[in-house]
Write an enzyme that holds these catalytic residues in place. Structure first.
Site, short mmCIF file in Angstrom:
data_model
loop_
_atom_site.label_atom_id
_atom_site.label_comp_id
_atom_site.label_asym_id
_atom_site.label_seq_id
_atom_site.Cartn_x
_atom_site.Cartn_y
_atom_site.Cartn_z
N ASP A 1 -3.76 5.63 6.23
CA ASP A 1 -4.34 6.94 7.00
C ASP A 1 -5.30 6.68 8.04
O ASP A 1 -4.96 6.45 9.03
CB ASP A 1 -4.89 7.69 5.76
CG ASP A 1 -5.48 9.09 6.14
OD1 ASP A 1 -5.69 9.20 7.22
OD2 ASP A 1 -6.19 9.75 5.30
N LYS B 1 0.17 7.46 9.00
CA LYS B 1 -0.19 8.73 9.32
C LYS B 1 -0.86 8.13 10.95
O LYS B 1 -1.98 8.16 11.08
CB LYS B 1 -1.28 9.59 8.98
CG LYS B 1 -0.87 10.03 7.37
CD LYS B 1 -2.08 10.98 7.00
CE LYS B 1 -1.76 11.58 5.56
NZ LYS B 1 -3.11 11.92 4.84
N GLU C 1 0.86 -1.22 -0.12
CA GLU C 1 0.02 -0.08 0.05
C GLU C 1 0.94 1.34 0.04
O GLU C 1 1.94 1.14 0.56
CB GLU C 1 -0.92 -0.13 1.32
CG GLU C 1 -1.77 1.21 1.48
CD GLU C 1 -2.76 1.51 0.40
OE1 GLU C 1 -2.50 1.56 -0.81
OE2 GLU C 1 -4.17 1.42 0.89
N ASP C 2 0.40 2.12 -0.66
CA ASP C 2 1.01 3.58 -0.64
C ASP C 2 1.26 4.38 0.85
O ASP C 2 2.21 4.57 1.30
CB ASP C 2 0.80 4.68 -1.58
CG ASP C 2 -0.95 4.92 -1.75
OD1 ASP C 2 -1.51 4.27 -0.82
OD2 ASP C 2 -1.40 5.56 -2.32
N ARG D 1 1.10 12.05 -9.30
CA ARG D 1 1.70 10.47 -9.06
C ARG D 1 3.08 10.43 -9.56
O ARG D 1 3.66 9.40 -9.16
CB ARG D 1 0.74 9.71 -9.92
CG ARG D 1 -0.67 9.24 -9.22
CD ARG D 1 -1.43 8.40 -9.68
NE ARG D 1 -2.77 8.33 -9.47
CZ ARG D 1 -3.36 8.01 -8.45
NH1 ARG D 1 -2.96 7.43 -7.58
NH2 ARG D 1 -4.78 7.92 -8.61
N PHE E 1 -1.74 15.92 4.19
CA PHE E 1 -2.04 15.37 2.87
C PHE E 1 -0.73 15.47 2.02
O PHE E 1 -0.32 16.54 1.88
CB PHE E 1 -3.41 16.18 2.10
CG PHE E 1 -3.86 15.34 1.09
CD1 PHE E 1 -4.48 14.31 1.17
CD2 PHE E 1 -3.44 15.87 -0.26
CE1 PHE E 1 -4.89 13.61 -0.27
CE2 PHE E 1 -3.77 15.17 -1.29
CZ PHE E 1 -4.68 14.21 -1.41
P1 IMP Z 1 -7.50 4.83 4.79
O1 IMP Z 1 -8.38 4.05 4.42
O2 IMP Z 1 -8.04 6.30 5.30
O3 IMP Z 1 -6.40 4.44 5.37
O4 IMP Z 1 -7.00 5.50 3.49
C1 IMP Z 1 -5.90 4.96 2.38
C2 IMP Z 1 -5.81 5.54 1.30
O5 IMP Z 1 -6.44 6.58 0.94
C3 IMP Z 1 -4.74 5.31 0.43
O6 IMP Z 1 -4.56 4.11 -0.26
C4 IMP Z 1 -4.60 6.56 -0.47
O7 IMP Z 1 -5.04 6.32 -1.88
C5 IMP Z 1 -5.59 7.39 -0.04
N1 IMP Z 1 -4.78 8.58 1.09
C6 IMP Z 1 -4.94 8.62 2.27
N2 IMP Z 1 -3.85 9.66 2.68
C7 IMP Z 1 -3.74 10.24 1.46
C8 IMP Z 1 -2.67 11.40 1.24
O8 IMP Z 1 -2.20 12.16 2.09
N3 IMP Z 1 -2.46 11.65 -0.05
C9 IMP Z 1 -2.92 10.83 -1.13
N4 IMP Z 1 -3.67 9.92 -0.92
C10 IMP Z 1 -4.32 9.48 0.44
#
Ligand code: IMP
Length: 178
Positions: A106, A134, A102-103, A168, A155
């Site tokens: 969050d 994060k 995963e990138d 990207r 962000f």
């Molecule tokens: P989560 O489900 O809240 O953990 O979000 C994960 C997904 O949200 C990641 O795979 C990203 O695609 C997107 N995401 C979360 N934070 C960021 C950010 O700071 N920049 C860009 N995409 C984000």
């Protein structure tokens, strides 16, 4: 490049390309050691993780199967919490050692939902490798085994991550200017 303008927002350099590559190599080396004797399946969570996945594999020296899934939960700069699977998986996870690549983690909802869904297929093990986390934003019970950087609640874009599909292709990671 110290700052970039993407649509209506300005972003400033936060992690340079060199420091990202250093962490990717560290994680690839750990995976090489941890999975040396085990059949490994790497699942790249598109779109954001495509660069992390590519560089990770470049620095791995063990055999691994690769697969891709595409999910969406973000709108603009906000996580909606609702996960839509845009492209499904076309391989079985049963009895395989799996790493979800995963990138960024969050809130953790994306990973938590994927882990729950994929666990139903009874993999031998399932772990998460993420370039970024994060910790202040984490709401779900997700503990990635491999983490590149822990970052504050900002962000970010670049190295696969986007703001509304822009950013990207940047080689560094840039944080939004408040
Ligand atoms: P989560 O489900 O809240 O953990 O979000 C994960 C997904 O949200 C990641 O795979 C990203 O695609 C997107 N995401 C979360 N934070 C960021 C950010 O700071 N920049 C860009 N995409 C984000």
């Amino acid at each position: 490049m110290h700052s970039v303008q993407l649509k209506d927002k300005t972003f400033e350099l936060y992690l340079n390309a060199e420091s990202i590559q250093k962490e990717v190599i560290r994680i690839a080396t750990a995976i090489n050691q941890d999975y040396a004797q085990q059949p490994l399946l790497l699942i790249c969570v598109l779109n954001g993780a495509f660069r992390f996945m590519g560089d990770l594999v470049t620095h791995m020296n063990i055999e691994a199967e690769v697969a891709f899934i595409k999910v969406a939960s973000y709108e603009g700069t906000q996580s909606t919490g609702n996960l839509t699977e845009v492209m499904g998986l076309n391989t079985s996870l049963t009895d395989k050692h799996v790493i979800l690549v995963e990138d960024i983690v969050d809130t953790g909802f994306t990973m938590a939902q994927l882990l729950q869904k994929f666990s139903e297929q009874k993999p031998a093990s399932i772990e998460v490798a993420t370039l970024l986390t994060k910790p202040e934003c984490l709401k779900a019970d997700v503990q990635p085994k491999y983490v590149g950087f822990e970052i504050p609640d900002k962000f970010v874009v670049g190295y696969g991550l986007d703001y509304d599909q822009s950013g990207r292709t940047l080689n560094g990671i840039y944080a939004i200017k408040q």
